[in-house]
Design a protein around this motif. Structure first.
Motif, short mmCIF file in Angstrom:
data_model
loop_
_atom_site.label_atom_id
_atom_site.label_comp_id
_atom_site.label_asym_id
_atom_site.label_seq_id
_atom_site.Cartn_x
_atom_site.Cartn_y
_atom_site.Cartn_z
N LYS A 48 3.60 3.70 15.33
CA LYS A 48 2.18 3.43 15.63
C LYS A 48 1.44 2.90 14.40
CE LYS A 48 1.03 7.67 16.68
NZ LYS A 48 2.21 8.36 16.16
N SER A 49 1.53 3.63 13.29
CA SER A 49 0.77 3.26 12.10
C SER A 49 1.31 1.96 11.48
CB SER A 49 0.81 4.39 11.06
OG SER A 49 0.14 5.52 11.54
N ILE A 50 2.61 1.75 11.51
CA ILE A 50 3.19 0.52 10.98
C ILE A 50 2.67 -0.69 11.75
CG2 ILE A 50 5.34 -0.78 10.69
CD1 ILE A 50 4.94 1.35 8.59
N THR A 51 2.54 -0.54 13.06
CA THR A 51 2.01 -1.63 13.88
C THR A 51 0.61 -2.01 13.43
OG1 THR A 51 3.34 -0.94 15.78
CG2 THR A 51 1.42 -2.32 16.23
N SER A 52 -0.23 -1.01 13.20
CA SER A 52 -1.62 -1.29 12.81
C SER A 52 -1.71 -1.84 11.39
CB SER A 52 -2.46 -0.02 12.94
OG SER A 52 -2.02 0.98 12.03
N THR A 53 -0.93 -1.32 10.47
CA THR A 53 -0.99 -1.82 9.09
C THR A 53 -0.46 -3.25 9.00
OG1 THR A 53 1.13 -0.72 8.62
CG2 THR A 53 -0.88 0.44 7.98
N ALA A 54 0.42 -3.65 9.91
CA ALA A 54 0.87 -5.04 9.94
C ALA A 54 -0.30 -5.97 10.24
CB ALA A 54 1.97 -5.21 10.99
N ALA A 55 -1.19 -5.53 11.14
CA ALA A 55 -2.36 -6.35 11.47
C ALA A 55 -3.32 -6.48 10.29
CB ALA A 55 -3.09 -5.75 12.67
N MET A 56 -3.35 -5.47 9.43
CA MET A 56 -4.25 -5.48 8.28
C MET A 56 -3.63 -6.13 7.05
SD MET A 56 -7.15 -4.05 9.14
CE MET A 56 -7.94 -3.34 7.70
N GLY A 57 -2.35 -6.53 7.16
CA GLY A 57 -1.67 -7.09 6.00
C GLY A 57 -1.41 -6.08 4.92
N LEU A 58 -1.17 -4.83 5.31
CA LEU A 58 -1.00 -3.73 4.35
C LEU A 58 0.39 -3.11 4.40
CD1 LEU A 58 -4.45 -1.95 4.88
CD2 LEU A 58 -3.78 -3.46 2.99
N LEU A 59 1.36 -3.87 4.87
CA LEU A 59 2.73 -3.34 4.92
C LEU A 59 3.28 -3.16 3.51
CD1 LEU A 59 4.26 -5.46 7.82
CD2 LEU A 59 3.76 -3.01 7.87
N PRO A 60 4.14 -2.15 3.29
CA PRO A 60 4.77 -1.98 1.97
C PRO A 60 5.64 -3.19 1.60
CG PRO A 60 5.08 -0.03 3.36
CD PRO A 60 4.53 -1.10 4.24
N GLU A 61 5.97 -3.29 0.33
CA GLU A 61 6.75 -4.43 -0.15
C GLU A 61 8.14 -4.49 0.48
OE1 GLU A 61 6.93 -4.49 -4.37
OE2 GLU A 61 4.78 -4.78 -4.65
N LEU A 62 8.69 -3.34 0.83
CA LEU A 62 10.03 -3.31 1.41
C LEU A 62 10.05 -3.77 2.86
CD1 LEU A 62 11.32 0.13 0.03
CD2 LEU A 62 11.94 -2.16 -0.77
N ALA A 63 8.88 -3.97 3.45
CA ALA A 63 8.81 -4.30 4.88
C ALA A 63 8.84 -5.81 5.09
CB ALA A 63 7.55 -3.72 5.49
N ARG A 64 9.51 -6.21 6.17
CA ARG A 64 9.53 -7.61 6.60
C ARG A 64 9.01 -7.67 8.03
NH1 ARG A 64 14.17 -9.12 7.67
NH2 ARG A 64 15.42 -7.28 7.18
N ALA A 65 7.96 -8.46 8.25
CA ALA A 65 7.36 -8.58 9.57
C ALA A 65 7.63 -9.96 10.16
CB ALA A 65 5.85 -8.33 9.51
N SER A 66 7.92 -10.00 11.46
CA SER A 66 8.10 -11.26 12.16
C SER A 66 7.39 -11.16 13.51
CB SER A 66 9.59 -11.56 12.35
OG SER A 66 10.22 -10.53 13.10
N GLY A 67 7.26 -12.31 14.16
CA GLY A 67 6.49 -12.37 15.38
C GLY A 67 5.13 -12.96 15.09
N CYS A 68 4.11 -12.56 15.85
CA CYS A 68 2.78 -13.13 15.68
C CYS A 68 1.73 -12.08 16.01
CB CYS A 68 2.62 -14.35 16.60
SG CYS A 68 1.01 -15.16 16.46
N ILE A 69 0.65 -12.05 15.19
CA ILE A 69 -0.52 -11.22 15.47
C ILE A 69 -1.72 -12.14 15.47
CG2 ILE A 69 -1.87 -9.20 14.81
CD1 ILE A 69 0.51 -8.16 13.26
N ARG A 70 -2.22 -12.51 16.66
CA ARG A 70 -3.29 -13.49 16.78
C ARG A 70 -4.65 -12.79 16.75
NH1 ARG A 70 0.03 -15.03 20.85
NH2 ARG A 70 1.40 -16.79 20.40
N TRP A 71 -5.50 -13.29 15.86
CA TRP A 71 -6.86 -12.76 15.73
C TRP A 71 -7.84 -13.80 16.26
CZ3 TRP A 71 -9.96 -9.00 15.74
CH2 TRP A 71 -11.23 -9.05 15.15
#
Length: 536
Positions: A48-71
Protein backbone atom coordinates in the motif's frame (compact mmCIF):
# COMPACT_ATOMS: atom_id res chain seq x y z
CA UNK A 1 -19.04 10.79 -13.50
CA UNK A 2 -16.28 13.12 -12.29
CA UNK A 3 -13.02 13.40 -14.19
CA UNK A 4 -9.99 11.17 -13.47
CA UNK A 5 -7.38 12.89 -11.30
CA UNK A 6 -4.71 10.22 -10.79
CA UNK A 7 -4.38 6.97 -12.74
CA UNK A 8 -2.12 4.05 -11.85
CA UNK A 9 -1.51 1.99 -14.98
CA UNK A 10 0.25 -1.38 -14.52
CA UNK A 11 2.56 0.00 -11.81
CA UNK A 12 5.37 -2.33 -10.79
CA UNK A 13 8.00 -1.64 -8.12
CA UNK A 14 11.02 -3.93 -7.60
CA UNK A 15 13.67 -3.75 -4.89
CA UNK A 16 17.19 -4.95 -5.65
CA UNK A 17 18.38 -6.40 -2.35
CA UNK A 18 21.59 -8.30 -1.53
CA UNK A 19 19.65 -11.56 -1.30
CA UNK A 20 17.75 -11.03 -4.56
CA UNK A 21 15.06 -8.94 -6.22
CA UNK A 22 11.78 -8.44 -4.35
CA UNK A 23 8.64 -7.30 -6.17
CA UNK A 24 6.72 -5.05 -3.76
CA UNK A 25 4.05 -3.86 -6.22
CA UNK A 26 3.01 -6.00 -9.17
CA UNK A 27 0.82 -4.81 -12.07
CA UNK A 28 -1.35 -2.41 -10.03
CA UNK A 29 -3.98 -0.37 -11.88
CA UNK A 30 -6.70 1.89 -10.45
CA UNK A 31 -8.07 5.43 -10.88
CA UNK A 32 -8.83 8.19 -8.36
CA UNK A 33 -11.49 10.65 -9.52
CA UNK A 34 -11.86 14.31 -8.59
CA UNK A 35 -13.55 14.69 -5.22
CA UNK A 36 -13.46 10.94 -4.54
CA UNK A 37 -12.12 9.11 -1.50
CA UNK A 38 -10.47 5.86 -2.50
CA UNK A 39 -9.18 3.56 0.24
CA UNK A 40 -6.23 1.27 -0.34
CA UNK A 41 -6.39 -1.49 2.27
CA UNK A 42 -4.45 -4.63 3.11
CA UNK A 43 -2.12 -6.12 5.66
CA UNK A 44 1.29 -4.74 6.52
CA UNK A 45 3.72 -5.43 3.70
CA UNK A 46 0.99 -5.69 1.05
CA UNK A 47 2.44 -2.78 -0.95
CA UNK A 48 0.00 0.00 0.00
CA UNK A 49 2.57 2.58 1.11
CA UNK A 50 5.01 1.76 -1.72
CA UNK A 51 2.24 2.42 -4.23
CA UNK A 52 1.59 5.87 -2.77
CA UNK A 53 5.25 6.85 -2.43
CA UNK A 54 5.76 5.96 -6.09
CA UNK A 55 3.21 8.64 -6.98
CA UNK A 56 5.12 11.17 -4.87
CA UNK A 57 8.50 10.27 -6.37
CA UNK A 58 9.76 9.21 -2.94
CA UNK A 59 10.79 5.62 -3.59
CA UNK A 60 14.09 4.47 -2.01
CA UNK A 61 17.19 4.31 -4.20
CA UNK A 62 17.03 0.52 -4.33
CA UNK A 63 13.57 0.63 -5.90
CA UNK A 64 12.83 0.44 -9.62
CA UNK A 65 9.40 1.56 -10.82
CA UNK A 66 7.80 0.83 -14.19
CA UNK A 67 4.41 1.42 -15.71
CA UNK A 68 2.67 4.79 -15.64
CA UNK A 69 1.16 7.13 -13.03
CA UNK A 70 -0.86 9.81 -14.85
CA UNK A 71 -1.56 13.07 -13.06
CA UNK A 72 -4.40 15.20 -14.49
CA UNK A 73 -4.32 17.96 -11.87
CA UNK A 74 -1.58 20.17 -13.31
CA UNK A 75 -0.75 21.58 -16.73
CA UNK A 76 -2.04 18.77 -18.93
CA UNK A 77 -1.52 15.06 -18.40
CA UNK A 78 1.80 14.13 -16.78
CA UNK A 79 3.45 10.80 -16.02
CA UNK A 80 4.77 11.20 -12.48
CA UNK A 81 7.34 8.47 -13.11
CA UNK A 82 8.82 10.47 -16.01
CA UNK A 83 8.61 14.16 -15.00
CA UNK A 84 11.67 16.07 -13.84
CA UNK A 85 12.68 16.36 -10.20
CA UNK A 86 11.98 20.08 -10.32
CA UNK A 87 8.40 19.44 -11.47
CA UNK A 88 7.92 16.80 -8.76
CA UNK A 89 9.05 19.28 -6.11
CA UNK A 90 6.48 21.77 -7.40
CA UNK A 91 3.72 19.13 -7.24
CA UNK A 92 4.60 17.75 -3.80
CA UNK A 93 2.96 19.66 -0.98
CA UNK A 94 1.02 21.89 -3.37
CA UNK A 95 -1.01 19.84 -5.87
CA UNK A 96 -0.50 16.49 -4.15
CA UNK A 97 0.18 16.33 -0.43
CA UNK A 98 0.90 13.38 1.82
CA UNK A 99 0.47 12.47 5.46
CA UNK A 100 3.08 9.92 6.46
CA UNK A 101 2.55 7.05 8.87
CA UNK A 102 5.27 7.89 11.40
CA UNK A 103 5.37 11.61 12.23
CA UNK A 104 8.54 11.54 14.36
CA UNK A 105 10.60 10.48 11.34
CA UNK A 106 9.03 13.20 9.17
CA UNK A 107 9.28 16.18 11.52
CA UNK A 108 12.63 17.91 12.03
CA UNK A 109 13.53 17.56 15.73
CA UNK A 110 15.63 20.74 15.59
CA UNK A 111 12.84 23.11 14.54
CA UNK A 112 9.64 24.29 16.21
CA UNK A 113 6.44 22.97 14.66
CA UNK A 114 5.26 26.45 13.68
CA UNK A 115 8.38 27.01 11.61
CA UNK A 116 7.96 23.65 9.87
CA UNK A 117 4.38 24.40 8.85
CA UNK A 118 5.37 27.89 7.71
CA UNK A 119 8.02 26.37 5.42
CA UNK A 120 5.25 24.69 3.42
CA UNK A 121 3.36 27.98 3.13
CA UNK A 122 6.50 29.90 2.12
CA UNK A 123 7.38 27.31 -0.51
CA UNK A 124 4.01 27.21 -2.25
CA UNK A 125 2.05 30.38 -1.29
CA UNK A 126 2.57 34.14 -1.01
CA UNK A 127 1.75 34.20 2.71
CA UNK A 128 4.45 35.83 4.84
CA UNK A 129 4.86 37.37 8.25
CA UNK A 130 1.71 37.82 10.33
CA UNK A 131 -0.49 36.22 7.64
CA UNK A 132 1.48 32.97 7.60
CA UNK A 133 1.62 32.93 11.41
CA UNK A 134 -2.16 33.29 11.61
CA UNK A 135 -2.63 30.54 9.01
CA UNK A 136 -0.46 28.18 11.07
CA UNK A 137 -2.59 28.85 14.15
CA UNK A 138 -5.75 28.14 12.13
CA UNK A 139 -4.33 24.84 10.88
CA UNK A 140 -3.27 23.73 14.36
CA UNK A 141 -6.74 24.52 15.69
CA UNK A 142 -8.40 22.67 12.80
CA UNK A 143 -6.56 19.45 13.54
CA UNK A 144 -7.28 19.58 17.25
CA UNK A 145 -4.00 20.80 18.78
CA UNK A 146 -4.88 22.30 22.18
CA UNK A 147 -3.69 25.86 22.90
CA UNK A 148 -2.23 26.48 19.43
CA UNK A 149 -0.82 29.86 20.53
CA UNK A 150 1.43 28.01 22.97
CA UNK A 151 2.06 24.85 20.95
CA UNK A 152 3.19 26.74 17.85
CA UNK A 153 6.58 27.19 19.53
CA UNK A 154 6.88 23.57 20.69
CA UNK A 155 9.45 21.11 19.37
CA UNK A 156 8.23 17.68 18.11
CA UNK A 157 9.61 15.84 21.16
CA UNK A 158 7.45 18.03 23.42
CA UNK A 159 4.25 16.66 21.84
CA UNK A 160 2.58 13.30 22.31
CA UNK A 161 2.52 10.79 19.44
CA UNK A 162 -1.02 11.75 18.50
CA UNK A 163 -0.25 15.46 18.59
CA UNK A 164 2.76 14.97 16.29
CA UNK A 165 0.52 13.17 13.82
CA UNK A 166 -1.90 16.10 13.89
CA UNK A 167 0.95 18.48 13.10
CA UNK A 168 1.73 16.35 10.03
CA UNK A 169 -1.90 16.59 8.96
CA UNK A 170 -1.79 20.38 9.35
CA UNK A 171 1.31 20.54 7.12
CA UNK A 172 -0.35 18.37 4.48
CA UNK A 173 -3.51 20.50 4.38
CA UNK A 174 -1.69 23.85 4.41
CA UNK A 175 -1.93 24.48 0.65
CA UNK A 176 -5.34 22.88 0.13
CA UNK A 177 -4.08 20.25 -2.34
CA UNK A 178 -6.14 18.68 -5.13
CA UNK A 179 -5.17 15.22 -3.89
CA UNK A 180 -4.33 14.22 -0.34
CA UNK A 181 -2.55 10.91 0.15
CA UNK A 182 -3.18 9.84 3.74
CA UNK A 183 -0.94 6.93 4.79
CA UNK A 184 -2.40 5.62 8.07
CA UNK A 185 -3.22 9.19 9.21
CA UNK A 186 -5.23 8.13 12.27
CA UNK A 187 -3.02 5.26 13.44
CA UNK A 188 -1.46 7.22 16.32
CA UNK A 189 -4.60 9.16 17.25
CA UNK A 190 -7.01 8.44 20.05
CA UNK A 191 -10.55 7.60 19.04
CA UNK A 192 -12.14 10.97 19.72
CA UNK A 193 -9.49 12.87 17.76
CA UNK A 194 -9.69 10.23 15.01
CA UNK A 195 -13.38 11.01 14.64
CA UNK A 196 -12.58 14.75 14.53
CA UNK A 197 -9.87 14.27 11.88
CA UNK A 198 -12.12 12.13 9.69
CA UNK A 199 -14.87 14.77 9.97
CA UNK A 200 -12.30 17.46 9.12
CA UNK A 201 -11.14 15.57 6.02
CA UNK A 202 -14.74 15.17 4.85
CA UNK A 203 -15.39 18.88 5.41
CA UNK A 204 -12.28 19.98 3.51
CA UNK A 205 -13.10 17.58 0.71
CA UNK A 206 -16.61 18.98 0.34
CA UNK A 207 -15.34 22.57 0.52
CA UNK A 208 -12.48 22.31 -1.98
CA UNK A 209 -13.40 19.28 -4.09
CA UNK A 210 -10.24 17.53 -2.87
CA UNK A 211 -9.68 13.85 -3.65
CA UNK A 212 -8.25 11.53 -1.00
CA UNK A 213 -6.21 8.35 -1.35
CA UNK A 214 -6.67 6.83 2.08
CA UNK A 215 -4.23 4.06 3.05
CA UNK A 216 -5.15 2.11 6.14
CA UNK A 217 -5.63 -1.25 7.80
CA UNK A 218 -8.62 0.03 9.81
CA UNK A 219 -11.68 -1.18 7.91
CA UNK A 220 -14.02 0.61 10.34
CA UNK A 221 -12.57 3.93 9.15
CA UNK A 222 -12.75 2.82 5.51
CA UNK A 223 -16.42 1.94 5.81
CA UNK A 224 -17.33 5.44 6.99
CA UNK A 225 -14.97 7.52 4.85
CA UNK A 226 -14.32 5.90 1.46
CA UNK A 227 -16.37 5.93 -1.72
CA UNK A 228 -14.34 3.11 -3.29
CA UNK A 229 -11.94 0.45 -2.00
CA UNK A 230 -8.99 -1.41 -3.50
CA UNK A 231 -7.80 -4.45 -1.51
CA UNK A 232 -4.10 -5.31 -1.83
CA UNK A 233 -2.38 -8.59 -1.01
CA UNK A 234 1.28 -9.36 -1.70
CA UNK A 235 1.68 -6.41 -4.06
CA UNK A 236 -1.45 -7.04 -6.13
CA UNK A 237 -5.02 -5.72 -6.08
CA UNK A 238 -7.21 -8.75 -5.42
CA UNK A 239 -10.56 -6.93 -5.24
CA UNK A 240 -11.92 -3.46 -5.95
CA UNK A 241 -15.32 -1.83 -5.92
CA UNK A 242 -17.69 0.60 -4.26
CA UNK A 243 -17.41 0.57 -0.47
CA UNK A 244 -20.97 -0.50 0.36
CA UNK A 245 -20.93 -3.32 -2.19
CA UNK A 246 -17.54 -4.61 -1.11
CA UNK A 247 -18.43 -4.71 2.59
CA UNK A 248 -21.85 -6.25 2.03
CA UNK A 249 -20.70 -8.98 -0.34
CA UNK A 250 -16.90 -9.39 -0.49
CA UNK A 251 -15.92 -11.82 -3.23
CA UNK A 252 -12.28 -12.63 -2.53
CA UNK A 253 -11.39 -14.85 0.44
CA UNK A 254 -8.69 -12.39 1.55
CA UNK A 255 -11.21 -9.52 1.68
CA UNK A 256 -13.59 -11.73 3.65
CA UNK A 257 -10.82 -12.48 6.15
CA UNK A 258 -9.97 -8.80 6.61
CA UNK A 259 -13.60 -7.84 7.25
CA UNK A 260 -14.05 -10.67 9.76
CA UNK A 261 -10.83 -9.87 11.65
CA UNK A 262 -11.75 -8.01 14.85
CA UNK A 263 -10.29 -8.33 18.36
CA UNK A 264 -12.41 -10.89 20.17
CA UNK A 265 -12.50 -12.99 23.29
CA UNK A 266 -12.13 -11.94 26.90
CA UNK A 267 -9.28 -12.50 29.31
CA UNK A 268 -9.87 -14.76 32.27
CA UNK A 269 -9.80 -12.58 35.37
CA UNK A 270 -6.92 -12.85 37.83
CA UNK A 271 -8.14 -13.73 41.37
CA UNK A 272 -7.75 -11.14 44.12
CA UNK A 273 -5.59 -13.65 45.98
CA UNK A 274 -2.84 -13.38 43.33
CA UNK A 275 0.33 -11.75 44.71
CA UNK A 276 0.94 -8.09 43.95
CA UNK A 277 3.79 -7.41 41.50
CA UNK A 278 3.55 -3.63 41.18
CA UNK A 279 1.97 -1.10 43.49
CA UNK A 280 2.06 2.66 43.05
CA UNK A 281 0.68 5.33 45.35
CA UNK A 282 0.30 9.07 44.95
CA UNK A 283 2.25 9.27 41.68
CA UNK A 284 2.86 12.81 40.42
CA UNK A 285 4.80 13.84 37.32
CA UNK A 286 5.36 17.44 36.40
CA UNK A 287 7.45 19.12 33.73
CA UNK A 288 8.87 22.66 33.87
CA UNK A 289 7.15 25.05 31.48
CA UNK A 290 9.18 28.15 32.22
CA UNK A 291 12.11 28.69 34.55
CA UNK A 292 12.29 32.10 36.17
CA UNK A 293 15.28 33.98 37.49
CA UNK A 294 13.10 35.46 40.26
CA UNK A 295 10.01 33.85 41.77
CA UNK A 296 8.74 30.26 41.52
CA UNK A 297 9.11 28.21 38.35
CA UNK A 298 6.00 27.23 36.38
CA UNK A 299 5.21 23.52 35.91
CA UNK A 300 2.83 21.40 33.88
CA UNK A 301 1.17 18.61 35.88
CA UNK A 302 1.20 15.63 33.49
CA UNK A 303 0.17 12.99 36.07
CA UNK A 304 -1.72 13.82 39.25
CA UNK A 305 -2.13 11.65 42.32
CA UNK A 306 -2.40 8.22 40.66
CA UNK A 307 -2.80 5.01 42.68
CA UNK A 308 -2.79 1.56 41.05
CA UNK A 309 -2.11 -2.09 41.86
CA UNK A 310 -1.04 -4.82 39.44
CA UNK A 311 -1.20 -8.49 40.43
CA UNK A 312 0.89 -11.21 38.84
CA UNK A 313 -0.68 -12.37 35.60
CA UNK A 314 -2.98 -9.35 35.39
CA UNK A 315 -3.44 -6.95 32.48
CA UNK A 316 -4.30 -3.37 33.36
CA UNK A 317 -5.47 -1.27 30.42
CA UNK A 318 -5.02 2.50 30.38
CA UNK A 319 -7.08 4.50 27.87
CA UNK A 320 -7.61 8.17 27.19
CA UNK A 321 -6.97 10.85 24.62
CA UNK A 322 -3.53 11.92 23.44
CA UNK A 323 -1.91 14.05 26.13
CA UNK A 324 -3.99 12.53 28.93
CA UNK A 325 -0.86 11.25 30.70
CA UNK A 326 -1.08 7.53 29.77
CA UNK A 327 2.45 7.14 28.46
CA UNK A 328 3.95 9.46 31.08
CA UNK A 329 2.39 7.35 33.84
CA UNK A 330 3.78 4.15 32.33
CA UNK A 331 7.27 5.59 32.04
CA UNK A 332 7.10 6.90 35.60
CA UNK A 333 6.31 3.39 36.86
CA UNK A 334 9.42 2.11 35.07
CA UNK A 335 11.48 5.03 36.40
CA UNK A 336 12.08 6.36 32.89
CA UNK A 337 10.84 9.82 33.89
CA UNK A 338 11.23 11.60 37.20
CA UNK A 339 8.21 11.34 39.49
CA UNK A 340 7.18 11.63 43.11
CA UNK A 341 5.26 9.03 45.10
CA UNK A 342 5.80 5.40 46.10
CA UNK A 343 6.50 2.58 43.62
CA UNK A 344 7.04 -1.00 44.78
CA UNK A 345 7.98 -3.63 42.18
CA UNK A 346 8.45 -7.27 43.11
CA UNK A 347 8.79 -6.27 46.80
CA UNK A 348 11.51 -3.74 45.93
CA UNK A 349 11.09 -0.02 46.65
CA UNK A 350 12.18 1.20 43.22
CA UNK A 351 11.22 4.83 43.88
CA UNK A 352 14.37 5.17 45.98
CA UNK A 353 16.75 3.54 43.48
CA UNK A 354 19.11 5.50 41.26
CA UNK A 355 19.94 4.57 37.65
CA UNK A 356 22.59 2.05 38.68
CA UNK A 357 20.23 0.46 41.18
CA UNK A 358 17.53 0.08 38.53
CA UNK A 359 19.81 -1.60 35.98
CA UNK A 360 19.54 -5.17 37.39
CA UNK A 361 15.73 -4.85 37.30
CA UNK A 362 15.49 -3.79 33.65
CA UNK A 363 15.35 -7.36 32.33
CA UNK A 364 12.28 -7.92 34.50
CA UNK A 365 10.61 -4.66 33.39
CA UNK A 366 10.46 -4.30 29.62
CA UNK A 367 8.67 -1.80 27.37
CA UNK A 368 7.36 -1.67 23.82
CA UNK A 369 7.31 1.95 22.65
CA UNK A 370 4.65 3.58 20.49
CA UNK A 371 6.90 4.55 17.57
CA UNK A 372 8.84 1.44 16.43
CA UNK A 373 10.97 3.29 13.88
CA UNK A 374 12.17 5.77 16.47
CA UNK A 375 13.11 3.04 18.96
CA UNK A 376 14.92 0.69 16.54
CA UNK A 377 18.51 1.55 15.63
CA UNK A 378 18.78 2.05 11.85
CA UNK A 379 22.43 0.94 12.00
CA UNK A 380 21.72 -2.51 13.44
CA UNK A 381 20.20 -5.56 11.79
CA UNK A 382 16.95 -6.84 13.20
CA UNK A 383 18.75 -9.82 14.70
CA UNK A 384 21.19 -7.52 16.50
CA UNK A 385 18.35 -5.26 17.70
CA UNK A 386 16.48 -8.17 19.25
CA UNK A 387 19.63 -9.77 20.62
CA UNK A 388 20.96 -6.59 22.23
CA UNK A 389 19.01 -7.18 25.45
CA UNK A 390 20.41 -10.70 25.68
CA UNK A 391 23.96 -9.38 25.34
CA UNK A 392 23.34 -6.93 28.19
CA UNK A 393 21.37 -9.13 30.59
CA UNK A 394 22.71 -12.59 29.70
CA UNK A 395 26.34 -11.92 28.68
CA UNK A 396 27.39 -15.57 29.18
CA UNK A 397 25.21 -16.81 26.33
CA UNK A 398 27.13 -18.07 23.33
CA UNK A 399 26.43 -16.49 19.97
CA UNK A 400 24.63 -19.57 18.64
CA UNK A 401 22.40 -19.72 21.74
CA UNK A 402 21.58 -16.05 21.42
CA UNK A 403 20.74 -16.48 17.75
CA UNK A 404 18.40 -19.37 18.61
CA UNK A 405 16.50 -17.17 21.07
CA UNK A 406 16.27 -14.38 18.48
CA UNK A 407 14.81 -16.82 15.95
CA UNK A 408 12.24 -18.02 18.50
CA UNK A 409 11.22 -14.43 19.30
CA UNK A 410 10.72 -13.62 15.61
CA UNK A 411 8.62 -16.73 15.12
CA UNK A 412 6.47 -15.80 18.11
CA UNK A 413 5.53 -12.48 16.50
CA UNK A 414 4.92 -14.05 13.06
CA UNK A 415 8.04 -12.76 11.27
CA UNK A 416 10.34 -14.81 9.06
CA UNK A 417 13.59 -15.51 10.99
CA UNK A 418 15.45 -15.56 7.67
CA UNK A 419 14.93 -11.77 7.54
CA UNK A 420 16.83 -11.14 10.79
CA UNK A 421 19.86 -9.96 8.79
CA UNK A 422 17.89 -7.09 7.27
CA UNK A 423 17.67 -3.56 8.66
CA UNK A 424 14.56 -1.86 10.15
CA UNK A 425 14.00 0.40 7.12
CA UNK A 426 13.48 -2.71 4.98
CA UNK A 427 10.28 -3.58 6.88
CA UNK A 428 6.80 -2.06 6.84
CA UNK A 429 5.48 -0.07 9.81
CA UNK A 430 3.53 -3.01 11.17
CA UNK A 431 6.48 -5.35 10.82
CA UNK A 432 8.71 -2.93 12.71
CA UNK A 433 6.20 -2.89 15.56
CA UNK A 434 6.38 -6.68 15.75
CA UNK A 435 10.18 -6.46 15.86
CA UNK A 436 9.88 -4.09 18.84
CA UNK A 437 7.61 -6.60 20.61
CA UNK A 438 10.06 -9.43 19.93
CA UNK A 439 12.91 -7.36 21.37
CA UNK A 440 10.99 -6.89 24.62
CA UNK A 441 9.89 -10.51 24.90
CA UNK A 442 13.25 -12.14 24.20
CA UNK A 443 14.62 -11.51 27.74
CA UNK A 444 11.50 -13.12 29.32
CA UNK A 445 10.40 -10.22 31.57
CA UNK A 446 7.93 -10.42 34.45
CA UNK A 447 6.34 -7.07 33.66
CA UNK A 448 5.73 -5.58 30.21
CA UNK A 449 4.69 -2.00 29.52
CA UNK A 450 2.90 -2.04 26.16
CA UNK A 451 2.58 1.51 24.85
CA UNK A 452 0.27 1.31 21.83
CA UNK A 453 1.82 -2.02 20.71
CA UNK A 454 -0.85 -2.71 18.10
CA UNK A 455 -1.40 0.83 16.81
CA UNK A 456 0.55 0.18 13.58
CA UNK A 457 -0.77 -3.34 13.00
CA UNK A 458 -3.59 -4.41 10.74
CA UNK A 459 -6.53 -6.17 12.37
CA UNK A 460 -5.54 -9.70 11.39
CA UNK A 461 -2.05 -9.25 12.87
CA UNK A 462 -3.58 -7.60 15.93
CA UNK A 463 -5.51 -10.80 16.57
CA UNK A 464 -2.29 -12.80 16.31
CA UNK A 465 -0.44 -10.46 18.69
CA UNK A 466 -3.33 -10.42 21.18
CA UNK A 467 -3.39 -14.21 21.23
CA UNK A 468 0.39 -14.28 21.51
CA UNK A 469 0.31 -11.94 24.51
CA UNK A 470 -2.41 -14.06 26.13
CA UNK A 471 -0.44 -17.27 25.58
CA UNK A 472 2.79 -15.79 26.93
CA UNK A 473 0.98 -14.37 29.93
CA UNK A 474 -0.62 -17.70 30.77
CA UNK A 475 2.57 -19.66 30.19
CA UNK A 476 4.95 -17.41 32.12
CA UNK A 477 2.67 -15.50 34.50
CA UNK A 478 3.50 -12.19 32.80
CA UNK A 479 1.95 -8.93 33.97
CA UNK A 480 0.99 -6.25 31.45
CA UNK A 481 0.33 -2.53 31.62
CA UNK A 482 -1.45 -1.99 28.29
CA UNK A 483 -1.68 1.61 27.05
CA UNK A 484 -3.88 2.14 24.01
CA UNK A 485 -6.46 4.31 22.31
CA UNK A 486 -7.95 1.21 20.62
CA UNK A 487 -10.73 0.29 23.00
CA UNK A 488 -11.59 -2.88 21.10
CA UNK A 489 -8.10 -4.26 21.74
CA UNK A 490 -8.19 -3.16 25.40
CA UNK A 491 -11.52 -4.88 25.91
CA UNK A 492 -10.13 -8.12 24.49
CA UNK A 493 -6.95 -8.11 26.55
CA UNK A 494 -7.42 -6.32 29.90
CA UNK A 495 -8.76 -7.50 33.28
CA UNK A 496 -9.24 -3.95 34.47
CA UNK A 497 -9.28 -0.55 32.77
CA UNK A 498 -8.23 2.92 33.90
CA UNK A 499 -9.66 5.89 31.97
CA UNK A 500 -7.41 8.96 32.14
CA UNK A 501 -8.05 12.57 31.28
CA UNK A 502 -5.70 15.53 31.82
CA UNK A 503 -3.41 13.47 34.05
CA UNK A 504 -6.12 12.13 36.36
CA UNK A 505 -8.15 8.93 36.65
CA UNK A 506 -11.81 9.58 35.81
CA UNK A 507 -12.94 5.95 35.98
CA UNK A 508 -11.37 2.65 37.03
CA UNK A 509 -13.28 -0.64 36.96
CA UNK A 510 -13.09 -4.22 35.76
CA UNK A 511 -13.27 -4.46 31.96
CA UNK A 512 -16.71 -6.05 31.61
CA UNK A 513 -18.40 -3.56 33.94
CA UNK A 514 -16.76 -0.52 32.37
CA UNK A 515 -17.61 -1.48 28.78
CA UNK A 516 -21.14 -2.67 29.56
CA UNK A 517 -22.15 0.30 31.71
CA UNK A 518 -19.68 3.21 31.74
CA UNK A 519 -20.48 5.67 34.52
CA UNK A 520 -18.65 8.79 33.38
CA UNK A 521 -19.68 11.00 30.46
CA UNK A 522 -16.09 11.10 29.20
CA UNK A 523 -15.90 7.29 29.11
CA UNK A 524 -19.15 7.15 27.16
CA UNK A 525 -17.75 9.68 24.66
CA UNK A 526 -14.71 7.47 24.11
CA UNK A 527 -16.97 4.47 23.52
CA UNK A 528 -19.10 6.28 20.95
CA UNK A 529 -16.02 7.48 19.07
CA UNK A 530 -14.37 4.04 19.16
CA UNK A 531 -17.18 1.82 17.94
CA UNK A 532 -18.17 3.64 14.78
CA UNK A 533 -19.49 0.42 13.24
CA UNK A 534 -22.23 0.07 15.85
CA UNK A 535 -23.54 3.57 15.22
CA UNK A 536 -23.69 3.29 11.44
Amino acid sequence: MSQPLLEFDRLRVDFDLPDGTVTAVNDVSFTIYQGETLALVGESGSGKSITSTAAMGLLPELARASGCIRWHGGAGDEDLLAVSRQRLRAIRGNEISMIFQEPMTSLNPMHRIGRQIREVLHKHTALRGRSSHQRVLELLAQVGIPEPERRIDSYPHELSGGQRQRVMIAMALACEPKLLIADEPTTALDVTVQAQILALLKDLQARYGMAILFITHDLGVVRHLADSVCVMQQGKIVEAGKTDTLFQSPQHSYTQMLIAANPSGRKEAVPNSAPVLLKAQNIHVRFPIKKRLFGPNRYFEAVKNIDLTLRRGQTLGIVGESGSGKTTLGRALLRLVKSSGDICFDDIDVARLDRAGMRPLRSRMQVVFQDPFGSLSPRMTVGDVIGEGLRVHQPLLRRAERDTLVIQALEEVALDPAHRHRYPHEFSGGQRQRIAIARALVVKPKFLLLDEPTSALDRSVQMTVIQLLRDLQQRHGLTYLFISHDLAVVRALADEVIVMRQGEIVEQRDTASLFNAPRQTYTRELMRAAFLESSA
